[in-house]
Motif scaffolding. Structure first.
Motif, mmCIF file in Angstrom:
data_model
loop_
_atom_site.group_PDB
_atom_site.id
_atom_site.type_symbol
_atom_site.label_atom_id
_atom_site.label_comp_id
_atom_site.label_asym_id
_atom_site.label_seq_id
_atom_site.Cartn_x
_atom_site.Cartn_y
_atom_site.Cartn_z
ATOM 1 N N SER A 233 0.798 -1.086 0.004
ATOM 2 C CA SER A 233 0.062 -0.004 0.082
ATOM 3 C C SER A 233 0.910 1.243 0.001
ATOM 4 O O SER A 233 1.908 1.265 0.802
ATOM 5 N N ASP A 234 0.357 2.325 -0.705
ATOM 6 C CA ASP A 234 0.994 3.605 -0.828
ATOM 7 C C ASP A 234 0.377 4.294 -0.058
ATOM 8 O O ASP A 234 -0.302 5.239 -0.014
ATOM 9 N N SER A 237 0.007 8.273 0.061
ATOM 10 C CA SER A 237 -0.663 8.807 -1.095
ATOM 11 C C SER A 237 -2.121 8.623 -1.083
ATOM 12 O O SER A 237 -2.958 8.950 -1.804
ATOM 13 N N LEU A 238 -2.527 7.765 0.284
ATOM 14 C CA LEU A 238 -3.676 7.403 0.539
ATOM 15 C C LEU A 238 -4.942 8.604 0.589
ATOM 16 O O LEU A 238 -5.905 8.618 -0.005
ATOM 17 N N THR A 240 -4.761 11.797 -0.901
ATOM 18 C CA THR A 240 -4.829 12.267 -2.268
ATOM 19 C C THR A 240 -5.662 11.556 -3.071
ATOM 20 O O THR A 240 -6.674 12.136 -3.706
ATOM 21 N N TRP A 241 -5.623 10.298 -3.105
ATOM 22 C CA TRP A 241 -6.502 9.279 -3.879
ATOM 23 C C TRP A 241 -7.923 9.302 -3.332
ATOM 24 O O TRP A 241 -8.954 9.569 -4.162
ATOM 25 N N ARG A 244 -9.976 12.174 -4.438
ATOM 26 C CA ARG A 244 -9.980 12.098 -5.864
ATOM 27 C C ARG A 244 -11.020 11.155 -6.326
ATOM 28 O O ARG A 244 -11.773 11.515 -7.100
ATOM 29 N N LEU A 245 -10.938 10.215 -5.474
ATOM 30 C CA LEU A 245 -11.869 8.836 -6.117
ATOM 31 C C LEU A 245 -12.889 8.409 -4.970
ATOM 32 O O LEU A 245 -14.001 7.919 -5.661
ATOM 33 N N ASP A 246 -12.786 8.867 -3.911
ATOM 34 C CA ASP A 246 -13.763 8.387 -2.796
ATOM 35 C C ASP A 246 -15.241 8.714 -3.207
ATOM 36 O O ASP A 246 -15.467 10.053 -3.546
#
Length: 248
Positions: A233-234, A237-238, A240-241, A244-246
């Motif tokens: 797992s990164d 960056s969790l 940030t993502w 954007r995507l949740d």
């Protein structure tokens, strides 16, 4: 003490025999290794066909599959006990930096770690088995130390040993993985039938080999010991993502 030993160079490999011999007297040793050289197979498990287990004249068992197959089969049915320690190697060549993602040697140890068993992968920096006995002596010392410290919880260590006659007395350095440049281009040839065939090209040179890396330690004549984990797992960056995507 019960020790399971595997590798990726195959059950006939000199590095495997040297590691087994070096560990004699530490406890009950079980060897389960691939039938053939399985370098570069990473953590692959064979799911498309059944596996067979054979016994060599010297008592080693071997499997017609990958290094991960060997340890997986051993831990999920072949052995009627859970080993205290899983060892893999000694590999014919380094497993440092990005190489660890492809390494069957590291994969065999990783499989043990996934089952909650302390596991260590051993490799020599250079190919050719030069000064193998010295590398095996170093491996013995390290195994003795981790046993003496107590195998209280699972860990995964990746050890790279310079091919030197004094390997057993070299400094030990705990390191992080370095990085390589991209691999060299594939090598294209023509088969006897006139069809194009391809060989995977050589690994790229080290591009991140500064102090603290496995590349730096071995280049300085030290034994590199890298603690590994399997969480890819990164974490940084969790957020940030998620932003954007949740979708709530």
């Amino acid at each position: 003490m019960r020790i399971l030993i595997a590798n990726d160079d195959g059950y006939l490999a000199p590095g495997l025999h040297a590691l087994v011999k070096a560990c004699e007297g530490l406890g009950e040793i079980e060897v389960i290794a691939p039938e053939q050289n399985a370098s570069g197979t990473s953590n692959a498990l064979t799911l498309s066909r059944p596996l067979s287990v054979f016994r060599a004249q010297n008592g080693f068992r071997y499997v017609n599959g990958t290094p991960s197959d060997c340890v997986h089969v051993a831990l999920t049915g072949l052995l009627d006990y859970k080993p205290d320690l899983v060892l893999s190697g000694i590999n014919n060549g380094a497993n440092m930096g990005d190489d660890t993602l492809y390494s069957g040697t590291v994969a065999a140890a990783t499989e043990g770690f996934l089952f909650g068993i302390p596991s260590i992968a051993f490799s020599q920096v250079d190919k050719g088995w030069g000064e193998l006995d010295a590398a095996a002596q170093l491996a013995r010392q390290l195994v003795e130390q981790v046993i003496a410290d107590g195998l209280k919880q699972a860990f995964l260590l990746n050890v790279n040993i310079p091919n030197r006659a004094d390997a057993a007395s070299l400094p030990l350095r705990v390191t992080r993985l370095g990085r390589r440049h991209a691999s060299e281009p594939v090598i294209q040839q023509t088969s006897p039938r006139g069809e194009p065939i391809y060989w995977i090209g050589p690994a790229g040179d080290a591009r991140e080999a500064g102090e603290g890396t496995d590349f730096h330690a071995t280049n300085q004549g030290m034994v590199s010991i890298t603690p590994l984990q399997v969480d890819l797992s990164d974490h940084a960056s969790l957020p940030t993502w998620a932003a954007r995507l949740d979708r709530r």
